[in-house]
Design an enzyme around this catalytic site. Structure first.
Site, short mmCIF file in Angstrom:
data_model
loop_
_atom_site.label_atom_id
_atom_site.label_comp_id
_atom_site.label_asym_id
_atom_site.label_seq_id
_atom_site.Cartn_x
_atom_site.Cartn_y
_atom_site.Cartn_z
CD GLU A 314 76.34 38.30 80.89
OE1 GLU A 314 76.47 37.64 81.92
OE2 GLU A 314 76.58 39.52 80.84
CG ASP A 356 31.90 38.11 66.84
OD1 ASP A 356 32.29 37.69 67.95
OD2 ASP A 356 31.94 37.41 65.82
CG ASP A 626 33.74 34.17 63.56
OD1 ASP A 626 33.13 35.23 63.31
OD2 ASP A 626 33.17 33.14 63.96
CG ASP A 630 34.63 40.20 62.32
OD1 ASP A 630 33.98 41.25 62.48
OD2 ASP A 630 34.17 39.08 62.61
CG ASN A 694 76.91 44.92 92.07
OD1 ASN A 694 76.64 44.86 93.26
ND2 ASN A 694 76.64 43.93 91.24
CG ASN A 719 78.51 39.12 85.91
OD1 ASN A 719 77.60 39.79 86.36
ND2 ASN A 719 78.65 38.85 84.62
CG ASP A 723 75.07 36.57 84.30
OD1 ASP A 723 74.37 37.48 84.77
OD2 ASP A 723 76.05 36.76 83.56
#
Length: 884
Positions: A314, A356, A626, A630, A694, A719, A723
């Site tokens: 989660e 460039d 730029d 381009d 697990n 758990n 987490d």
């Protein structure tokens, strides 16, 4: 009144009838309706109209409602699964339980996990939104607008435009609103963002009594739409629609919030669905095995629900969001603004950078070094300089660096009084096909002449004469060769050369076009110097050391480009010019692209073609540019990179904006992109391998134990703690070796990684079961609490240690140490896991104090687990040559 004015609340997104009326009515009627003049609106009227029509924005630039953002954090498959499991627990443990025996603990733990995950994700997204908003203010687009009756235009932010504003457009501008053209000169507009057509469209103001010939709204030749861009020419126009009421506003509204998925997005989605499918397949097995072996189907179901919770990653959405937003903020501190968060991953994956030359490899500070006659002799009379100055001064288009250098040089010589003796008659604007521009001027005696300035090759093609020794002579092959040699010699010195030509005593007095650029007289050359940046060579070497190959894509002369590239360390052995490239098929070019590092004399379409072919060869291509030319390449590249000083259309096309046009800055951004990607991969591989291991452990214990290996509530708490230990992964550091190579999303090795690494933890879980069962004698239901407590502690500590084992390919703690937030939090979680069985909270979930004799064995198990994991890790790296 021609059409009824609508209030903002009732305004349609786009009114086709209104557009046709704007296109067909006379200028006097248009001025009258909008209550404006050629000199524009006054400041007070602008404020009033801003209040009425709102800012000139499309959609999505308003801060989101925090409550709605929080609710949306619950909308993802993992949270959905947890909520479903919480509902099941509510029905079984509370609603169906006898009075006085209701059990709330599972519901509380699952709900806590849901809210912790959602809250952390909300906080990261909120911070990311605020950071993006702040960064957005650092990069803004402007428009040239006439206001308060002034004859000179002023720059203002495009969000401040209102209907009735008078806007000036020139080459390089992005059209800031829907506009009716009032005056125009050789105006060509690209509407590819609206129509998909790549070719430029000519736009013009209508003559008195004229009517537009276009049938569709996009074909009206005196209407320009927001989001299109000016290729060449200039125009004066009146705003008739802004923001959501524009043509682009309608399109944007229909696709608001929708963007194409990147490989990274698809990879995250595939991993998510893989883990969900794995859970949906394995959990029923756990339920059946426990139900058959224990005979208590109710407890088996509750345990299976708890296992499902444990297998649900989660935290994945939060980890991804946190990594991307942290990467964007870190890159901003290094002068790199991220417009699209998902571009960060492509930035780290980039293995070819096309750039460039001007301003990137060079200092972007062009100076006029020489002005000489066509025969190569010095221009002592400054005649060539004067003609060049007339051309640069009188043009109304976008003045480039060389125009500014000419104007600056004349200003230093105090020759600006020349403008008093000449008047401009007309001009033929610059475009990237001709690569030249012309102005038509007339002196007080009525002498009218065309003055043209541009690239040498293109200029020689229109010159039938040349000045030599003070006389005008036909352009013989000898003179043409001599002129070309003069230009080449200056190119070899690293200078960019422009040619200047003129044609005098022109009888024509209006309507000049490209056709008039013929039978010109070549009078001389201008040589400009833009020296390499001191940092360029070092930056290119560092990019190469980090696995990024630099290719130079320039429209400049071949000799100039090669000279600069040699000075900064780019291999010029493989070089190709635009004309040569045009003769090659795609297959031929694909074969040659790997060895070619330098391209010169390219057109915008050729730049795009090179990028597309490189992508087809499985490269992740970045493009740094730029200019107007381009924009197409920026859109097609995997990562479009521009700078804050770029023209509007380039900034709009880019994913990433550099506040400083320097490859050193770019290298910092590449490193941050790889850090971000690496930390996301850490979490995915930690979670996937841990869950796989697990599951094996749970299946083995369920098959052979006469009681549950761990109570459902214990599994949920374990758990939750695991987490929490992973929430600092986005703040971890990456090993320097990992950052040296581009990192692309590749899910093909994830299954192999899970199968190889996951079972290692199962081995030591089973060893733990055997020790608790045989050595400590916890082998009957009366002693199951001790067995469950022992595995709870061992399982939590081994899961937490996997954070340190997987985060690096080196030996953890000795050769590579995690960042302090990761170390502190994982140690804290491990300490909580050891202490919990000795507390009242532990007793409440069925844990009991463990004997002191268990802890030496625990240390031995964990140490052995780390050693075996490191051995398997080294084998895996040697066998498959990769880790994260």
């Amino acid at each position: 009144m021609i059409w009824k004015k609508k209030t903002p609340a009732k305004a349609a997104a786009f009114d086709t009838g209104k557009v046709f009326l704007a296109a067909t009515q006379s200028l006097e009627t248009i001025y009258s309706y909008f209550q404006t003049t050629p000199g524009g609106l006054g400041d007070d009227e602008v404020k009033a109209r801003l209040k009425e029509y709102g800012p000139n924005e499309i959609v999505g630039k308003h801060r989101q409602n925090p409550l709605l953002m929080f609710v949306r954090t619950f909308i993802n498959p993992f949270i959905g699964i947890l909520m479903a499991l919480a509902l099941v627990a509510l029905v079984i443990d509370v609603l169906m339980a006898p009075p006085g025996e209701q059990e709330w603990s599972s519901i509380v733990v699952i709900t806590t996990m849901v809210f912790v995950s959602a809250l952390l994700r909300f906080m990261q997204e909120w911070r990311s939104g605020k950071a993006s908003e702040a960064l957005g203010k650092m990069v803004s687009n402007t428009a040239s607008v006439y206001r308060n009756g002034n004859t000179e235009s002023e720059e203002t932010g495009i969000t401040g435009l209102v209907p009735g504003d008078i806007v000036y457009l020139s080459a390089g501008d992005m059209v800031p609103a829907d506009l009716r053209i009032i005056e125009s000169k050789d105006l060509f507009v690209s509407q590819s963002s609206l129509t998909g057509e790549s070719g430029a469209v000519e736009k013009q103001a209508l003559l008195p009594g004229g009517k537009p010939h276009g049938r569709g709204v996009a074909e009206l030749e005196n209407i320009c739409y927001m989001g299109s861009n000016i290729i060449s020419g200039s125009a004066k126009s009146i705003v008739f629609a802004t923001g959501k009421n524009t043509y682009l506003g309608t399109i944007a509204k229909s696709i608001s919030g929708v963007r194409a998925q990147t490989a990274f997005d698809r990879g995250i989605g595939n991993v998510s669905m893989l883990l969900i499918r794995f859970m949906l397949v394995m959990v029923p097995f756990v339920f059946l095995i426990n139900g058959i072996t224990k005979g208590d189907w109710f407890q088996a179901f509750i345990f299976a629900v708890s296992v499902a919770v444990g297998l649900t990653p989660e935290m994945l959405p939060m980890i991804v969001t946190a990594n991307l937003s942290k990467g964007a903020v870190a890159m901003a501190k290094k002068k790199t603004i991220v417009k699209n968060l998902n571009a960060i991953q492509n930035f780290g994956a980039m293995n070819i950078l096309c750039t460039d030359k001007t301003g990137t490899l060079t200092r972007d500070c062009v100076v006029l070094e020489k002005y000489i006659n066509a025969d190569g002799t010095p221009d002592d009379t400054k005649r060539v300089l004067r003609h060049a100055w007339f051309n640069s001064y009188f043009q109304t288009g976008l003045k480039n660096l060389m125009d500014r250098a000419i104007l600056s040089h004349v200003r230093e010589l105090r020759l600006e009084h020349l403008r008093d003796s000449y008047a401009k008659v007309d001009e033929i604007p610059f475009d990237f096909t001709r690569r030249r521009m012309s102005v038509v001027v007339e002196d007080r005696q009525g002498k009218r002449q065309i003055i043209t300035k541009g690239a040498v090759e293109e200029m020689l093609s229109i010159c039938d004469y040349a000045e030599s020794g003070g006389f005008v002579a036909p352009m013989t092959p000898e003179l043409r060769g001599k002129a070309a040699a003069v230009s080449r010699n200056m190119n070899k010195e690293g200078m960019r050369v422009l040619a200047v030509a003129q044609k005098s005593w022109i009888e024509k007095d209006h309507g000049f076009s490209v056709a008039d650029e013929s039978q010109m007289v070549l009078i001389g050359f201008l040589a400009f110097l833009d020296p390499p940046k001191p940092s360029a060579a070092g930056a290119i070497a560092r990019l190469h050391a980090h696995g990024v190959e630099v290719k130079v894509l320039s429209g400049d002369n071949e000799a100039v480009v090669k000279t600069i590239c040699r000075q900064v360390g780019v291999d010029t052995a493989g070089a190709l010019t635009g004309p040569d490239l045009e003769q090659k098929s795609d297959e031929q070019l694909k074969r040659e692209l790997p060895r070619i590092k330098v391209f010169s004399r390219l057109t915008p379409l050729q730049k795009t073609r090179i990028i597309t072919l490189l992508q087809e060869q499985d490269n992740t291509v970045g493009f740094l540019g730029d200019g107007i030319n381009d924009a197409s390449a920026l859109r097609h590249a995997d990562v479009g990179i521009s700078v804050d000083t770029a023209v509007d259309i380039a900034k709009e096309s880019a994913d990433i904006i550099l506040l400083e046009k320097d490859l050193m800055v770019l290298e910092d951004g590449v490193i941050e992109g790889r850090k971000t990607f690496g930390n996301i991969m850490k979490y995915i591989k930690m979670t996937a391998s841990s869950n796989f291991g697990n599951m094996f452990s749970v299946l083995a214990a369920s098959a052979f134990l006469p009681f549950l290996p761990m109570l459902p509530i214990q599994l949920l708490v374990q758990n939750l703690l695991y987490d929490i230990s992973q929430t600092t992964v986005p703040f971890d550091r990456m090993d320097p070796e990992y950052l040296r190579k581009p990192r692309k999303w590749d899910a093909s090795g994830l299954g192999r990684f899970i199968v190889c690494i996951g079972p290692v933890s199962s081995v030591f879980d089973i060893v733990t079961f055997l020790l608790l069962w045989y050595l400590f004698g916890y082998n009957n239901p009366e002693l199951q609490s001790l067995f469950q407590s022992g595995w709870f502690v061992e399982g939590l500590l081994s899961q937490t240690l996997i954070v340190h084992m997987i985060r690096t390919r080196k030996i953890p703690f000795l050769q590579s140490t995690a960042s302090w937030p990761v170390v502190v939090l994982t140690l804290a979680v491990m300490a909580v896991g050891i202490v919990l069985p000795f507390t009242h909270m532990g007793a409440a979930i069925g844990l009991v104090p463990l004997p002191a004799a268990w802890f030496p064995w625990l240390v031995a198990i964990l140490l052995s687990y780390c050693i075996l994991t490191q051995i398997v890790k080294q084998w895996y790296i040697g066998r498959f040559h990769r880790w994260l």
